[in-house]
Design an enzyme around this catalytic site. Structure first.
Site, PDB file in Angstrom:
ATOM      1  N   GLY A   1      -7.774  12.901 -29.155  1.00 41.82           N
ATOM      2  CA  GLY A   1      -6.506  13.406 -29.689  1.00 41.82           C
ATOM      3  C   GLY A   1      -6.333  12.958 -31.130  1.00 41.82           C
ATOM      4  N   THR A   2      -5.767  13.818 -31.944  1.00 41.36           N
ATOM      5  CA  THR A   2      -5.659  13.485 -33.377  1.00 41.36           C
ATOM      6  C   THR A   2      -4.225  13.493 -33.886  1.00 41.36           C
ATOM      7  OG1 THR A   2      -5.878  15.775 -34.096  1.00 41.36           O
ATOM      8  CG2 THR A   2      -7.924  14.519 -33.822  1.00 41.36           C
TER       9      THR A   2
ATOM     10  N   TYR B   1      -0.288  19.817 -36.877  1.00 39.22           N
ATOM     11  CA  TYR B   1      -0.527  18.386 -37.095  1.00 39.22           C
ATOM     12  C   TYR B   1      -0.779  18.062 -38.580  1.00 39.22           C
ATOM     13  CZ  TYR B   1      -1.427  18.296 -31.993  1.00 39.22           C
ATOM     14  OH  TYR B   1      -1.355  18.427 -30.629  1.00 39.22           O
TER      15      TYR B   1
ATOM     16  N   LEU C   1      -2.548   9.015 -21.453  1.00 39.08           N
ATOM     17  CA  LEU C   1      -2.306   7.558 -21.434  1.00 39.08           C
ATOM     18  C   LEU C   1      -0.805   7.252 -21.473  1.00 39.08           C
ATOM     19  CD1 LEU C   1      -5.011   6.612 -24.108  1.00 39.08           C
ATOM     20  CD2 LEU C   1      -5.220   6.480 -21.617  1.00 39.08           C
ATOM     21  N   GLY C   2      -0.011   8.287 -21.319  1.00 43.54           N
ATOM     22  CA  GLY C   2       1.437   8.076 -21.360  1.00 43.54           C
ATOM     23  C   GLY C   2       2.003   8.076 -22.766  1.00 43.54           C
TER      24      GLY C   2
ATOM     25  N   LYS D   1      -5.809   9.681 -27.512  1.00 46.23           N
ATOM     26  CA  LYS D   1      -5.739   9.409 -28.956  1.00 46.23           C
ATOM     27  C   LYS D   1      -5.746   7.909 -29.187  1.00 46.23           C
ATOM     28  CE  LYS D   1      -3.283   8.021 -32.648  1.00 46.23           C
ATOM     29  NZ  LYS D   1      -2.520   6.765 -32.778  1.00 46.23           N
ATOM     30  N   SER D   2      -6.696   7.434 -29.977  1.00 48.79           N
ATOM     31  CA  SER D   2      -6.604   6.076 -30.502  1.00 48.79           C
ATOM     32  C   SER D   2      -7.299   6.060 -31.845  1.00 48.79           C
ATOM     33  CB  SER D   2      -7.255   5.050 -29.578  1.00 48.79           C
ATOM     34  OG  SER D   2      -7.096   3.779 -30.188  1.00 48.79           O
ATOM     35  N   PHE D   3      -6.652   5.477 -32.830  1.00 46.73           N
ATOM     36  CA  PHE D   3      -7.298   5.332 -34.138  1.00 46.73           C
ATOM     37  C   PHE D   3      -7.858   3.916 -34.277  1.00 46.73           C
ATOM     38  CE2 PHE D   3      -4.700   8.896 -36.460  1.00 46.73           C
ATOM     39  CZ  PHE D   3      -5.262   9.833 -35.604  1.00 46.73           C
TER      40      PHE D   3
HETATM   41  N1  NAP Z   1      -0.721  20.783 -26.773  1.00 49.55           N
HETATM   42  C1  NAP Z   1       0.314  20.007 -26.999  1.00 49.55           C
HETATM   43  O1  NAP Z   1       1.473  20.448 -26.979  1.00 49.55           O
HETATM   44  C2  NAP Z   1       0.099  18.545 -27.261  1.00 49.55           C
HETATM   45  C3  NAP Z   1       1.186  17.697 -27.250  1.00 49.55           C
HETATM   46  C4  NAP Z   1       0.970  16.357 -27.455  1.00 49.55           C
HETATM   47  C5  NAP Z   1      -0.308  15.883 -27.674  1.00 49.55           C
HETATM   48  N2  NAP Z   1      -1.376  16.722 -27.711  1.00 49.55           N
HETATM   49  C6  NAP Z   1      -2.755  16.237 -27.963  1.00 49.55           C
HETATM   50  O2  NAP Z   1      -3.050  15.213 -27.010  1.00 49.55           O
HETATM   51  C7  NAP Z   1      -3.453  14.024 -27.705  1.00 49.55           C
HETATM   52  C8  NAP Z   1      -3.094  12.809 -26.884  1.00 49.55           C
HETATM   53  O3  NAP Z   1      -1.690  12.680 -26.713  1.00 49.55           O
HETATM   54  P1  NAP Z   1      -0.859  11.506 -27.396  1.00 49.55           P
HETATM   55  O4  NAP Z   1      -1.525  11.150 -28.680  1.00 49.55           O
HETATM   56  O5  NAP Z   1       0.550  11.860 -27.448  1.00 49.55           O
HETATM   57  O6  NAP Z   1      -0.917  10.337 -26.346  1.00 49.55           O
HETATM   58  P2  NAP Z   1      -1.991   9.421 -25.559  1.00 49.55           P
HETATM   59  O7  NAP Z   1      -3.400   9.737 -25.910  1.00 49.55           O
HETATM   60  O8  NAP Z   1      -1.569   9.451 -24.148  1.00 49.55           O
HETATM   61  O9  NAP Z   1      -1.602   7.985 -26.094  1.00 49.55           O
HETATM   62  C9  NAP Z   1      -1.792   7.594 -27.419  1.00 49.55           C
HETATM   63  C10 NAP Z   1      -1.162   6.199 -27.623  1.00 49.55           C
HETATM   64  O10 NAP Z   1      -1.779   5.259 -26.752  1.00 49.55           O
HETATM   65  C11 NAP Z   1      -2.353   4.196 -27.538  1.00 49.55           C
HETATM   66  N3  NAP Z   1      -3.638   3.881 -26.882  1.00 49.55           N
HETATM   67  C12 NAP Z   1      -4.789   4.601 -26.939  1.00 49.55           C
HETATM   68  N4  NAP Z   1      -5.746   4.032 -26.196  1.00 49.55           N
HETATM   69  C13 NAP Z   1      -5.201   2.923 -25.660  1.00 49.55           C
HETATM   70  C14 NAP Z   1      -5.699   1.921 -24.801  1.00 49.55           C
HETATM   71  N5  NAP Z   1      -6.952   1.941 -24.370  1.00 49.55           N
HETATM   72  N6  NAP Z   1      -4.858   0.909 -24.436  1.00 49.55           N
HETATM   73  C15 NAP Z   1      -3.584   0.872 -24.878  1.00 49.55           C
HETATM   74  N7  NAP Z   1      -3.036   1.800 -25.704  1.00 49.55           N
HETATM   75  C16 NAP Z   1      -3.852   2.826 -26.083  1.00 49.55           C
HETATM   76  C17 NAP Z   1      -2.528   4.756 -28.931  1.00 49.55           C
HETATM   77  O11 NAP Z   1      -2.407   3.756 -29.915  1.00 49.55           O
HETATM   78  P3  NAP Z   1      -3.637   3.394 -30.945  1.00 49.55           P
HETATM   79  O12 NAP Z   1      -3.944   4.641 -31.722  1.00 49.55           O
HETATM   80  O13 NAP Z   1      -3.034   2.314 -31.771  1.00 49.55           O
HETATM   81  O14 NAP Z   1      -4.788   2.920 -30.092  1.00 49.55           O
HETATM   82  C18 NAP Z   1      -1.324   5.697 -29.022  1.00 49.55           C
HETATM   83  O15 NAP Z   1      -0.163   4.965 -29.351  1.00 49.55           O
HETATM   84  C19 NAP Z   1      -2.729  14.139 -29.054  1.00 49.55           C
HETATM   85  O16 NAP Z   1      -3.269  13.266 -30.014  1.00 49.55           O
HETATM   86  C20 NAP Z   1      -2.906  15.605 -29.350  1.00 49.55           C
HETATM   87  O17 NAP Z   1      -4.214  15.856 -29.862  1.00 49.55           O
HETATM   88  C21 NAP Z   1      -1.182  18.045 -27.476  1.00 49.55           C
END
Ligand code: NAP
Length: 283
Positions: free
Chosen positions: A23-24, A56, A179-180, A230-232
């Site tokens: 995820g970006t 984005y 990941l919530g 998503k994690s940077f």
């Molecule tokens: N189609 C749509 O409408 C839609 C909507 C929302 C999102 N998306 C896509 O889905 C992707 C993922 O969703 P998201 O970014 O909202 O949420 P996510 O991947 O569920 O969670 C990202 C968050 O979790 C943290 N994290 C990542 N790996 C971790 C780990 N192993 N342990 C603890 N914390 C962790 C990240 O922080 P750090 O970066 O600091 O690690 C970030 O704060 C987006 O980036 C986007 O590409 C699509």
């Protein structure tokens, strides 16, 4: 068959999509240069599926990252699965191509692997783009034309009914916020429990000597759901990628299924006031 293919799912258009995606989308306060760095690192870690969107505002940076990794020989274009999304202001049929071309220019690519409709409640106008027979009837049902539906999906909102429907229609479900989320994004609900602190998830993780994040991602892969993470942060990027070498038991899967609480982290106040807003229904 390449290792990328082995961890991929075949879409109903015959193309393969890697089951784990990067995820970006990041909060506005994160510098766009971080996205470029992160995508390059992610390619080094092994990610081959990247999820972004016109909205984005990071496609230039992602494009540069992909081009650099192609130039240094790390990947070929065909190894990368890239998703973009048309935003709601471009849904008039004659504008969809314009939107795609803007993204391609920013990306320095000549195709994307998947082009999603970001707000599918407005799917109807797009039907004009689809092929029709001599009587003007759509040749395919629009559902048939969807390769994947990307929705919020995690143990607190496991979308089991939608998953069953998608499987019956040969549509792959893709989970965002697997990941919530918990990303500090401006529009996320603030009062929900933090998924990765859930005691059941944590206990399963401890039993497997894994982290809650790895279990949350593995859960999706074992249900046949493509998971985005998503994690940077390089360490967490690696952690999230290491989910293919362990197996949750049927009991683990059942316990994780039982966490479903219909909790949505993404509730946009702008859309949720609309009378036809569909996401308040139980999933
Ligand atoms: N189609 C749509 O409408 C839609 C909507 C929302 C999102 N998306 C896509 O889905 C992707 C993922 O969703 P998201 O970014 O909202 O949420 P996510 O991947 O569920 O969670 C990202 C968050 O979790 C943290 N994290 C990542 N790996 C971790 C780990 N192993 N342990 C603890 N914390 C962790 C990240 O922080 P750090 O970066 O600091 O690690 C970030 O704060 C987006 O980036 C986007 O590409 C699509």
């Amino acid at each position: 068959m390449s290792s990328v293919k082995l961890c991929s799912v075949k879409l109903n258009d015959g193309f393969f999509m890697p089951m784990l995606g990067f995820g970006t989308s990041a909060p506005n306060k994160v510098a766009k240069s971080e996205v470029e760095e992160a995508v390059m690192k992610a390619i080094d870690v092994g990610y081959r599926h990247f999820d972004s969107a016109y909205l984005y505002l990071n496609e230039e940076e992602i494009g540069r990252a992909i081009q650099k990794k192609i130039a240094d020989g790390s990947v070929k274009r065909e190894d990368v699965f890239y998703t973009s999304k048309v935003w709601g202001t471009f849904l008039r049929p004659e504008l969809v191509r314009t939107s795609l071309e803007i993204s391609l220019r920013k990306l320095q690519l000549n195709y994307v692997d998947l082009y999603l409709i970001r707000i599918p409640v407005l799917l109807k106008p797009g039907e004009e783009l689809f092929p029709k027979d001599e009587h003007g009837e759509l040749i395919f049902d629009t559902v048939d034309l969807c390769a994947t539906w990307e929705v919020e999906c995690h143990p607190y909102l496991n979308q089991s009914k939608l998953l069953e429907f998608c499987k019956s229609q040969d549509i792959v479900l893709t989970a965002y916020a697997a990941l919530g989320s918990n990303s500090g994004k401006e529009w996320l609900s603030k009062n929900n429990p933090v998924l990765l602190e859930d005691p059941v998830l944590s206990a399963i993780a401890a039993r497997h000597r894994r982290t809650p994040a790895q279990v949350a991602l593995r859960y999706q892969l074992q249900r046949g759901v493509v998971a985005l993470a998503k994690s940077f942060n390089e360490e967490r990027m690696r952690e999230n990628f290491q989910v293919r070498d362990f197996q949750l038991t049927p009991d683990d899967m059942e316990s994780l299924d039982s966490l479903n609480r219909n909790i949505r982290y993404f509730v946009d106040p702008l859309f949720s006031r609309h009378p036809d807003f569909p996401f308040s229904d139980e999933c």
